[in-house]
Enzyme design. Structure first.
Site, PDB file in Angstrom:
ATOM      1  N   ARG A 301      -9.363   9.422 -12.757  1.00 11.17           N
ATOM      2  CA  ARG A 301     -10.175   8.874 -11.671  1.00 11.17           C
ATOM      3  C   ARG A 301     -11.574   8.501 -12.149  1.00 11.17           C
ATOM      4  O   ARG A 301     -12.105   7.447 -11.789  1.00 11.17           O
ATOM      5  CB  ARG A 301     -10.223   9.863 -10.511  1.00 11.17           C
ATOM      6  CG  ARG A 301      -8.931   9.861  -9.716  1.00 11.17           C
ATOM      7  CD  ARG A 301      -8.844  10.940  -8.677  1.00 11.17           C
ATOM      8  NE  ARG A 301      -7.613  10.763  -7.898  1.00 11.17           N
ATOM      9  CZ  ARG A 301      -7.157  11.633  -7.015  1.00 11.17           C
ATOM     10  NH1 ARG A 301      -7.825  12.755  -6.784  1.00 11.17           N
ATOM     11  NH2 ARG A 301      -6.039  11.386  -6.358  1.00 11.17           N
ATOM     12  N   TYR A 441      -5.350   2.083  -7.582  1.00  5.08           N
ATOM     13  CA  TYR A 441      -4.595   3.131  -8.294  1.00  5.08           C
ATOM     14  C   TYR A 441      -5.412   4.389  -8.570  1.00  5.08           C
ATOM     15  O   TYR A 441      -6.604   4.437  -8.333  1.00  5.08           O
ATOM     16  CB  TYR A 441      -3.926   2.599  -9.548  1.00  5.08           C
ATOM     17  CG  TYR A 441      -4.768   2.058 -10.666  1.00  5.08           C
ATOM     18  CD1 TYR A 441      -4.173   1.310 -11.663  1.00  5.08           C
ATOM     19  CD2 TYR A 441      -6.137   2.286 -10.768  1.00  5.08           C
ATOM     20  CE1 TYR A 441      -4.901   0.810 -12.734  1.00  5.08           C
ATOM     21  CE2 TYR A 441      -6.864   1.797 -11.827  1.00  5.08           C
ATOM     22  CZ  TYR A 441      -6.244   1.057 -12.809  1.00  5.08           C
ATOM     23  OH  TYR A 441      -6.982   0.577 -13.860  1.00  5.08           O
ATOM     24  N   GLU A 442      -4.683   5.430  -9.018  1.00  4.77           N
ATOM     25  CA  GLU A 442      -5.228   6.787  -9.192  1.00  4.77           C
ATOM     26  C   GLU A 442      -5.792   7.340  -7.886  1.00  4.77           C
ATOM     27  O   GLU A 442      -6.814   8.022  -7.871  1.00  4.77           O
ATOM     28  CB  GLU A 442      -6.287   6.822 -10.299  1.00  4.77           C
ATOM     29  CG  GLU A 442      -5.825   6.281 -11.630  1.00  4.77           C
ATOM     30  CD  GLU A 442      -4.511   6.856 -12.102  1.00  4.77           C
ATOM     31  OE1 GLU A 442      -4.132   7.967 -11.668  1.00  4.77           O
ATOM     32  OE2 GLU A 442      -3.820   6.196 -12.891  1.00  4.77           O
ATOM     33  N   GLY A 443      -5.129   7.049  -6.792  1.00  2.00           N
ATOM     34  CA  GLY A 443      -5.610   7.462  -5.475  1.00  2.00           C
ATOM     35  C   GLY A 443      -6.458   6.353  -4.902  1.00  2.00           C
ATOM     36  O   GLY A 443      -7.559   6.087  -5.387  1.00  2.00           O
TER      37      GLY A 443
END
Length: 593
Positions: A301, A441-443
């Protein structure tokens, strides 16, 4: 062409994010300023001279699936091997496995430069570095002995396999299954999608970290386990053995990051091997895989936040260069012959300064987050807890604000280019196409906002975030007290933005305490933006007050004042959305039926 802003990066690390204090206190081992400068200079050279020239090649050619094998763009394999030859893959990795164990601040600074050269190229090493951290922390001694040194050197890359066609952000419903074998290994069966660098031709082996569910696992996220599944099995002597039962079924055709292969991966359908099922090895404990994977995801993140900073900086450089060369009309006050460069027009200057301020603000936020990570590792007891909470608080902001900025700045870059910005050969459009994936992406950034509001604000019963806001207030007070000229209304505007942040924070904490979760979440994204803008103003002010003798003080103060007087007024509207937006949101949802 992109040129790594090494001086600006070094300044932000040392004088804004906290590296100078860490070096003076000996908190980062024997690392000295000379070595920091040398590492940044070489990372910048590599990004400028070797990565950036191949960025356009990767965008034009893309990754291709040919006869079941992924072919990366021309020149990328040689570029990757020059990159690992420089030791970059192991910058922060443990020394026991060949790494250099350097601070995370240096890692994110270097990653900014490589991502600015080519985000598609840098994505592969980013995931490997995260996998190294997860395996070093949770892997068995046998797995570490077999895989870590090759991953640290970059001889083998790694991936993160979470998403399935029916399971994106909600991992609790994933269906990939694992079956136990008597020898302690597992057989993995299932399909994963959106797997970055899941297959490629840069290395001889790829180490997949795969989330799967055992037959007797509890439902939901509590029943997920993490497995290491190599493309090729590894013999006892470390040599490569048989091909494992997994393969890349297809590549996604994407809006951007064309050179990065985004794969659909199939595990265990019998394509390879004598028995169906990809052979995997448990990482950590059964049914505790999500905790292991989150070590990698938190690393990722912040790295994704750096991608936002990188794209913003590259887009800003391109836009400024174009605006200096492109002539059109006559700007007010222009005394030269003929048409003036468009950079002389007030509205173009406004866009460029907005791009520059948002880029530098998001860079400082991300570097401050990395500093908190380093200090948490270097500290013990209550001090370590303080820095761990600081990194936890800053991570969702660094990921979301910086990636939103990447999109915003890249879009402004196209606007500065005018009609040429919409033409691919100008190169400005590539930055917007590449940047657009990062808020997803990545949350997604909405998930980051949920995390920030529901998990990070309540840390230490709200004491940490309140203390952090008080620190920002001290920066505003220092601006008011300084005798440095040029700050204009910075102190007053910063005071107002910090007050907006404080008010919104208290409202959200009260809503959470009263179990008014819907109200809190309705304003979460606005709050995230509000926090990022307040931090941008504070960190630009901190940089403006730094006395380095480099002759750039006046320019930094001028940019700080521009941000304070042109960007920070947005915080009042954002606070209003946080505090008063929930009821209208609920009422308007009927429109969506």
């Amino acid at each position: 062409m992109y040129k790594a802003p090494v001086d600006e990066i070094a300044f932000t690390l040392k004088h804004v994010a906290g590296m100078a204090e860490a070096l003076d206190a000996g908190a980062v081992g024997e690392l000295g300023e000379d070595l920091v400068d040398a590492i940044l200079a070489e990372a910048g050279r590599f990004a400028t001279e070797e990565v950036a020239p191949l960025g356009d090649v990767g965008d034009r050619q893309g990754a291709r699936l040919v006869d079941g094998a992924v072919k990366t763009p021309e020149g990328w394999r040689d570029l990757y091997h020059r990159w690992i030859g420089g030791g970059w893959n192991g910058l922060t990795a443990p020394e026991a496995f060949g790494g250099q164990n350097l601070p995370h601040m240096l890692h994110v600074a270097a990653m900014e430069m490589w991502n600015a050269g080519s985000m598609a190229f840098a994505l592969g090493p980013t995931l490997t570095m995260g996998a190294i951290e997860a395996l070093e922390r949770y892997g068995s001694d046998a797995l570490k002995a077999t895989y870590l040194a090759k991953m640290v050197s970059g001889e083998w890359t790694a991936t993160m396999n979470l998403t399935e066609p029916h399971a994106g952000s909600d991992l609790g419903v994933l269906k990939t299954r694992a079956e136990r074998r008597d020898d302690g290994s597992y057989r993995i069966f299932g399909q994963k999608i959106f797997i970055t660098w899941g297959e490629h031709d840069l290395t001889d082996n790829i180490v997949h970290l795969v989330l799967a569910r055992l037959p007797d696992a509890p439902a939901g996220t509590k029943g997920i386990s993490l497995f290491l599944v190599p493309k090729f099995l590894v013999n006892a002597d470390g040599s490569l053995g048989a091909r494992n039962d997994l393969f890349c079924h297809s590549l996604e055709h994407k809006l951007g990051i064309h050179g990065s292969p985004t794969c659909t991966m199939i595990y265990g359908d019998g394509k390879f091997g004598d028995e169906k099922g990809a052979i995997g090895y448990l990482v950590g404990e059964e049914n505790r895989g999500l905790a292991c994977m989150f070590t990698m995801m938190n690393n990722a993140r912040l790295a994704v936040g750096m991608q936002g900073v990188a794209i913003a900086d590259a887009a800003t450089q391109k836009a400024i260069a174009y605006a200096k060369e492109r002539t059109q009309g006559r700007a007010p006050g222009w005394s030269g012959e003929g048409m003036s460069p468009i950079i002389e027009h007030p509205d173009v200057a406004r866009m460029l300064l907005t791009m520059k301020a948002l880029t530098q603000g998001s860079r400082a936020i991300a570097y401050a987050c990395a500093h908190a990570v380093d200090m948490a590792h270097a500290s013990e007891g209550e001090k370590a807890r303080h820095w761990q909470e600081r990194s936890s608080l800053l991570t969702p902001i660094a990921k979301s604000f910086a990636t939103d900025v990447g999109v915003e700045v890249a879009s402004l870059g196209i606007q500065v280019h005018g009609g040429m910005g919409f033409i691919e050969e100008a190169g400005a459009a590539r930055y917007l196409r590449d940047a657009r994936i990062a808020p997803i992406y990545e949350g997604t950034n909405g998930i980051q906002a949920i995390d920030l509001v529901t998990r990070k604000l309540p840390l230490s019963d709200g004491a940490h975030v309140r203390g952090f806001i008080a620190e920002l207030g001290e920066i505003a007070a220092a601006v008011r007290a300084t005798d440095r000229k040029g700050f204009g209304e910075t102190a007053a505007r910063l005071d107002a933005a910090i007050a907006d942040l404080s008010d919104a924070t208290e409202w959200l904490l009260a809503a959470l305490d009263g179990r008014e979760l819907t109200n809190a979440l309705s304003g979460a994204t606005a709050y995230q933006r509000l926090f990022g803008l307040a931090l941008t103003g504070a960190y630009l002010a901190k940089g403006g007050m730094a006395e380095t003798g480099d002759g750039k003080e006046d320019a930094r103060i001028a940019l700080c004042r521009f941000a304070a007087e042109n960007l920070l007024a947005e915080t009042a509207a954002l606070k209003d959305r946080v505090v008063n937006g929930a009821e209208s949101l609920a009422a308007a949802r009927a429109v969506l039926v």
